[in-house]
Design an enzyme around this catalytic site. Structure first.
Site, PDB file in Angstrom:
ATOM      1  N   HIS A 149      -2.011   8.441 -59.019  1.00 10.81           N
ATOM      2  CA  HIS A 149      -3.275   8.376 -59.753  1.00 10.81           C
ATOM      3  C   HIS A 149      -3.442   7.119 -60.504  1.00 10.81           C
ATOM      4  CE1 HIS A 149      -4.173  12.975 -59.066  1.00 10.81           C
ATOM      5  NE2 HIS A 149      -3.480  12.276 -58.031  1.00 10.81           N
ATOM      6  N   ASP A 157      -5.134  13.108 -48.019  1.00  8.81           N
ATOM      7  CA  ASP A 157      -5.893  12.432 -49.058  1.00  8.81           C
ATOM      8  C   ASP A 157      -5.471  11.802 -50.177  1.00  8.81           C
ATOM      9  OD1 ASP A 157      -5.125  15.206 -49.498  1.00  8.81           O
ATOM     10  OD2 ASP A 157      -6.778  15.284 -50.948  1.00  8.81           O
ATOM     11  N   GLU A 175      -5.720  18.100 -50.383  1.00  8.36           N
ATOM     12  CA  GLU A 175      -4.878  18.464 -51.662  1.00  8.36           C
ATOM     13  C   GLU A 175      -5.528  18.038 -52.919  1.00  8.36           C
ATOM     14  OE1 GLU A 175      -1.617  18.417 -54.501  1.00  8.36           O
ATOM     15  OE2 GLU A 175      -2.777  16.823 -53.877  1.00  8.36           O
ATOM     16  N   GLU A 176      -6.234  16.854 -53.024  1.00  8.50           N
ATOM     17  CA  GLU A 176      -6.321  16.315 -54.353  1.00  8.50           C
ATOM     18  C   GLU A 176      -7.547  17.211 -55.164  1.00  8.50           C
ATOM     19  OE1 GLU A 176      -4.604  14.669 -55.986  1.00  8.50           O
ATOM     20  OE2 GLU A 176      -3.521  13.117 -54.767  1.00  8.50           O
ATOM     21  N   ASP A 220       6.195  16.164 -52.801  1.00  8.53           N
ATOM     22  CA  ASP A 220       4.956  15.713 -53.408  1.00  8.53           C
ATOM     23  C   ASP A 220       5.114  15.974 -54.863  1.00  8.53           C
ATOM     24  OD1 ASP A 220       2.412  14.796 -53.814  1.00  8.53           O
ATOM     25  OD2 ASP A 220       1.438  16.768 -53.404  1.00  8.53           O
TER      26      ASP A 220
END
Length: 409
Positions: A382, A96, A161-162, A189
């Protein structure tokens, strides 16, 4: 097979790396909370690509989710059999991504990858497709060059995960027994631009929601009301001051202290001349592991009670998220073997660190599995115009390949 051969093979994979990044980005894998339909389309595209490349041992662990049209959130595991099954080397990436944010800040379509100056641009190309691709190409480096990994390798492509991993790693830990205590678990990550830090600990995470209920009144007659907004401001300052209560420092982390920050705030009254009767705000608290969340909750309860009495309001406290995880020991095999591979590939001496952010590593550590978070990236996650450096992705793949191949590389 020499490492020089593996390294040269990976150096020649730029075109294929761009193709995979392009494919993945073209399937926006947004959670329902972000207005998306989940990761199913992206996962299906990845399955087809892996199969075409020769990674055919694929297994899905779908988490039911009625909010998305397909009814599930996919978690995909690709297995590359090794000489030994005594332990497994895991590389965990997530499928995701986050929304693009303000579209006008992007220089191009966020869902269409382009390459410029050795960088790949697009939403998700770094977070977490860089780590995903580094794991995939490390595995392919072994497969395409006839190397059987020292230990079985499993690539996990997780959902959700987000926004909390409820349908991803949390679901897998609750419903399936995939991991063993002796496994090597690497999560590409998070990291730094030089690839020198191995994250072994995370601050305890607490997201508070505070709903303050007072009494609405006319702005000219505040004496007839109880200003919920004013009480909320006082409470936010009171909770922020917990940074002085939980004041220990730990150089493993940056910043090296606990933080209690008011963040999101919901709208209250729509006009200027009304005293708000209700106000809602949130706190993002990142607490050093030397303190328990129980200790923090007790101090928060005292602050709430004090503000209720002083301002004549009622306050409802709830938690949006709470994660309390132990650290991976700095001498755990995942840390020492990863550090050795980094040294072999880059010549750099990696060091263990702690972070304030949260990764799936926290959930694994809670269950007793030692995990390390590492990669080489510029941390554009992001952000608009998110990018990944191809050389970083290739270098990380070399490090992972060195771990996979063991003494054969």
């Amino acid at each position: 097979m020499s490492f020089k051969t593996i390294s040269a093979w990976l150096d020649g994979q730029t075109e294929n790396i761009i193709k995979l990044e392009t494919l993945l980005t073209s399937h926006p894998a947004l959670a329902p909370e972000s207005g998306g339909v989940g990761e199913a389309e992206k996962c299906h595209a990845l399955e087809q690509w892996l199969t075409a490349q020769g990674i055919t041992d694929l297994e899905r662990f779908d988490a039911p989710d009625s909010r998305v049209s397909c009814g599930y959130r996919p978690n995909l595991v690709a297995t590359i059999k090794g000489k030994s099954d005594k332990r497994t080397v895991w590389v965990i990436a997530h499928l995701d991504v986050v929304p693009v944010g303000e579209l006008s800040l992007w220089s191009s379509d966020p869902w269409k990858v382009y390459e410029k100056g050795g960088k790949i641009f697009g939403r998700g190309v770094e977070d977490n497709q860089q780590g995903l691709c580094s794991g995939v190409f490390a595995a392919l480096a072994c497969i395409k060059n006839g190397i059987v990994p020292e230990n079985t390798v499993k690539l996990l492509f997780a959902a959700d995960e987000e926004v909390g991993s409820v349908y991803g790693i949390q679901y897998l830990l609750k419903k399936h027994k995939l991991f063993r205590k002796q496994d090597i678990i690497i999560i590409p990550d998070g990291g730094d631009s030089k690839g020198e830090t191995i994250e072994v600990a995370e601050k305890n995470l607490l997201w508070m929601k505070l709903v303050i209920r007072g009494k609405q009144a006319h702005g000219s007659m505040p004496n007839l009301g109880n200003n919920a907004y004013l009480a909320g401001c006082a409470l936010a300052l009171k909770l922020n001051a917990l940074e002085k209560v939980f004041k220990k420092r730990d150089k493993l982390f940056e910043p090296p202290y606990s933080t209690f920050q008011p963040t999101k705030k919901e709208a209250n009254v729509p006009n200027v001349n009304t005293i708000p009767g209700e106000d809602v705000f949130y706190m993002d608290c990142r607490i050093l592991p030397c303190y328990t969340l129980a200790e923090v909750r007790e101090e928060a309860r005292k602050a709430v009670a004090e503000i209720e009495e002083k301002y004549g309001v009622k306050i409802k406290y709830s938690e949006e998220q709470a994660v309390e995880s132990p650290a991976t020991p700095v001498d755990a095999p995942v840390v020492t073997e990863l550090a050795a591979a980094i040294k072999k590939v880059t010549g750099k001496k990696a060091r263990p660190i702690g972070i304030g952010g949260g990764t799936v590593g926290g959930y694994l550590r809670i269950k007793g599995y030692n995990a390390a978070v590492w990669s080489t990236l510029d941390e554009t996650a992001h952000q608009p115009n998110e990018y990944c450096k191809i050389k970083n992705l290739v270098q990380d793949a070399k490090v992972l390949a060195a771990i996979f191949g063991g003494k054969d590389i």
